[in-house]
Design a protein around this motif. Sequence first.
Motif, PDB file in Angstrom:
ATOM      1  N   TRP A  34      -3.137  -6.991   9.860  1.00  0.00           N
ATOM      2  CA  TRP A  34      -3.939  -6.563   8.711  1.00  0.00           C
ATOM      3  C   TRP A  34      -3.086  -5.734   7.759  1.00  0.00           C
ATOM      4  CZ3 TRP A  34      -9.198  -6.446   7.073  1.00  0.00           C
ATOM      5  CH2 TRP A  34     -10.012  -7.352   7.744  1.00  0.00           C
ATOM      6  N   TRP A  35      -2.295  -4.807   8.314  1.00  0.00           N
ATOM      7  CA  TRP A  35      -1.444  -3.970   7.471  1.00  0.00           C
ATOM      8  C   TRP A  35      -0.455  -4.833   6.680  1.00  0.00           C
ATOM      9  CZ3 TRP A  35       3.713  -3.042   6.850  1.00  0.00           C
ATOM     10  CH2 TRP A  35       4.035  -1.946   6.051  1.00  0.00           C
ATOM     11  N   ARG A  36       0.176  -5.802   7.353  1.00  0.00           N
ATOM     12  CA  ARG A  36       1.124  -6.692   6.669  1.00  0.00           C
ATOM     13  C   ARG A  36       0.437  -7.456   5.540  1.00  0.00           C
ATOM     14  NH1 ARG A  36       3.650  -6.852  11.439  1.00  0.00           N
ATOM     15  NH2 ARG A  36       2.367  -8.461  12.392  1.00  0.00           N
ATOM     16  N   HIS A  37      -0.758  -7.951   5.816  1.00  0.00           N
ATOM     17  CA  HIS A  37      -1.495  -8.700   4.788  1.00  0.00           C
ATOM     18  C   HIS A  37      -1.783  -7.809   3.569  1.00  0.00           C
ATOM     19  CE1 HIS A  37      -4.233 -11.545   2.986  1.00  0.00           C
ATOM     20  NE2 HIS A  37      -5.149 -10.591   2.908  1.00  0.00           N
ATOM     21  N   LEU A  38      -2.261  -6.594   3.806  1.00  0.00           N
ATOM     22  CA  LEU A  38      -2.543  -5.693   2.688  1.00  0.00           C
ATOM     23  C   LEU A  38      -1.275  -5.349   1.926  1.00  0.00           C
ATOM     24  CD1 LEU A  38      -5.105  -3.260   4.352  1.00  0.00           C
ATOM     25  CD2 LEU A  38      -5.586  -5.211   2.858  1.00  0.00           C
ATOM     26  N   ASP A  39      -0.160  -5.164   2.649  1.00  0.00           N
ATOM     27  CA  ASP A  39       1.118  -4.863   2.017  1.00  0.00           C
ATOM     28  C   ASP A  39       1.592  -6.049   1.172  1.00  0.00           C
ATOM     29  OD1 ASP A  39       3.432  -3.058   1.711  1.00  0.00           O
ATOM     30  OD2 ASP A  39       4.507  -4.620   2.831  1.00  0.00           O
ATOM     31  N   GLU A  40       1.516  -7.258   1.723  1.00  0.00           N
ATOM     32  CA  GLU A  40       1.938  -8.457   0.988  1.00  0.00           C
ATOM     33  C   GLU A  40       1.086  -8.689  -0.258  1.00  0.00           C
ATOM     34  OE1 GLU A  40       1.612 -11.499   3.967  1.00  0.00           O
ATOM     35  OE2 GLU A  40       3.439 -10.840   5.008  1.00  0.00           O
ATOM     36  N   GLN A  41      -0.195  -8.340  -0.188  1.00  0.00           N
ATOM     37  CA  GLN A  41      -1.094  -8.518  -1.327  1.00  0.00           C
ATOM     38  C   GLN A  41      -0.975  -7.380  -2.350  1.00  0.00           C
ATOM     39  OE1 GLN A  41      -3.004 -11.354  -1.760  1.00  0.00           O
ATOM     40  NE2 GLN A  41      -1.768 -11.985  -0.016  1.00  0.00           N
ATOM     41  N   LYS A  42      -0.142  -6.385  -2.039  1.00  0.00           N
ATOM     42  CA  LYS A  42       0.082  -5.225  -2.909  1.00  0.00           C
ATOM     43  C   LYS A  42      -1.231  -4.514  -3.255  1.00  0.00           C
ATOM     44  CE  LYS A  42       4.395  -6.979  -4.775  1.00  0.00           C
ATOM     45  NZ  LYS A  42       5.154  -6.494  -3.654  1.00  0.00           N
ATOM     46  N   ILE A  43      -2.070  -4.345  -2.230  1.00  0.00           N
ATOM     47  CA  ILE A  43      -3.373  -3.710  -2.405  1.00  0.00           C
ATOM     48  C   ILE A  43      -3.222  -2.273  -2.910  1.00  0.00           C
ATOM     49  CG2 ILE A  43      -5.449  -2.927  -1.176  1.00  0.00           C
ATOM     50  CD1 ILE A  43      -5.328  -5.981  -1.668  1.00  0.00           C
ATOM     51  N   ALA A  44      -2.264  -1.527  -2.356  1.00  0.00           N
ATOM     52  CA  ALA A  44      -2.078  -0.131  -2.763  1.00  0.00           C
ATOM     53  C   ALA A  44      -1.751  -0.040  -4.251  1.00  0.00           C
ATOM     54  CB  ALA A  44      -0.985   0.527  -1.921  1.00  0.00           C
ATOM     55  N   GLN A  45      -0.830  -0.885  -4.710  1.00  0.00           N
ATOM     56  CA  GLN A  45      -0.437  -0.853  -6.110  1.00  0.00           C
ATOM     57  C   GLN A  45      -1.544  -1.379  -7.023  1.00  0.00           C
ATOM     58  OE1 GLN A  45       1.175  -2.164  -3.537  1.00  0.00           O
ATOM     59  NE2 GLN A  45       3.362  -1.736  -3.622  1.00  0.00           N
ATOM     60  N   THR A  46      -2.203  -2.449  -6.604  1.00  0.00           N
ATOM     61  CA  THR A  46      -3.237  -3.071  -7.432  1.00  0.00           C
ATOM     62  C   THR A  46      -4.425  -2.151  -7.650  1.00  0.00           C
ATOM     63  OG1 THR A  46      -2.592  -5.269  -6.648  1.00  0.00           O
ATOM     64  CG2 THR A  46      -4.778  -5.069  -7.633  1.00  0.00           C
ATOM     65  N   PHE A  47      -4.856  -1.458  -6.589  1.00  0.00           N
ATOM     66  CA  PHE A  47      -6.067  -0.649  -6.678  1.00  0.00           C
ATOM     67  C   PHE A  47      -5.805   0.851  -6.674  1.00  0.00           C
ATOM     68  CE2 PHE A  47      -7.403  -4.740  -4.977  1.00  0.00           C
ATOM     69  CZ  PHE A  47      -8.397  -5.048  -5.884  1.00  0.00           C
ATOM     70  N   GLY A  48      -4.533   1.256  -6.629  1.00  0.00           N
ATOM     71  CA  GLY A  48      -4.194   2.671  -6.653  1.00  0.00           C
ATOM     72  C   GLY A  48      -4.709   3.423  -5.436  1.00  0.00           C
ATOM     73  N   VAL A  49      -4.623   2.780  -4.272  1.00  0.00           N
ATOM     74  CA  VAL A  49      -5.108   3.401  -3.041  1.00  0.00           C
ATOM     75  C   VAL A  49      -3.925   3.798  -2.162  1.00  0.00           C
ATOM     76  CG1 VAL A  49      -7.307   2.177  -3.094  1.00  0.00           C
ATOM     77  CG2 VAL A  49      -5.386   1.172  -1.854  1.00  0.00           C
ATOM     78  N   GLU A  50      -4.192   4.647  -1.208  1.00  0.00           N
ATOM     79  CA  GLU A  50      -3.168   5.106  -0.272  1.00  0.00           C
ATOM     80  C   GLU A  50      -3.371   4.419   1.068  1.00  0.00           C
ATOM     81  OE1 GLU A  50      -2.207   9.224   2.090  1.00  0.00           O
ATOM     82  OE2 GLU A  50      -2.991   9.372   0.052  1.00  0.00           O
ATOM     83  N   ILE A  51      -2.302   3.776   1.570  1.00  0.00           N
ATOM     84  CA  ILE A  51      -2.364   3.093   2.857  1.00  0.00           C
ATOM     85  C   ILE A  51      -1.270   3.656   3.759  1.00  0.00           C
ATOM     86  CG2 ILE A  51      -2.164   0.886   4.063  1.00  0.00           C
ATOM     87  CD1 ILE A  51      -3.112  -0.501   1.520  1.00  0.00           C
ATOM     88  N   GLY A  52      -1.663   4.118   4.954  1.00  0.00           N
ATOM     89  CA  GLY A  52      -0.707   4.612   5.939  1.00  0.00           C
ATOM     90  C   GLY A  52      -0.111   3.451   6.722  1.00  0.00           C
TER      91      GLY A  52
END
Length: 93
Positions: free
Chosen positions: A44-62
Amino acid sequence: MPWSDDTLAYVHHGHCSFLLQKFYAPEHAQNFQMHLLVENADDWWRHLDEQKIAQTFGVEIGTPEDRPWMLRDFTLFDPSGVLWRIGHNLPLR
């Protein structure tokens, strides 16, 4: 999204579903935590990282970590400030 109106949405994907309500109280969101149990937190973490979720939505992911409460999880603060823990159970010792 099988159903929605102006204040509520029913979201469904695979075996998971939830309701999203148009409601925001900062003092509630900043003191609220959700837990999502998945088969593999690292995937799940890899998928969110590959989709650039943090950058796209301005969220913080550990990053995924093994926790003393027998879960491997990572944290995600969603745009409203809610803390999500996305993880899987670790084998009992």
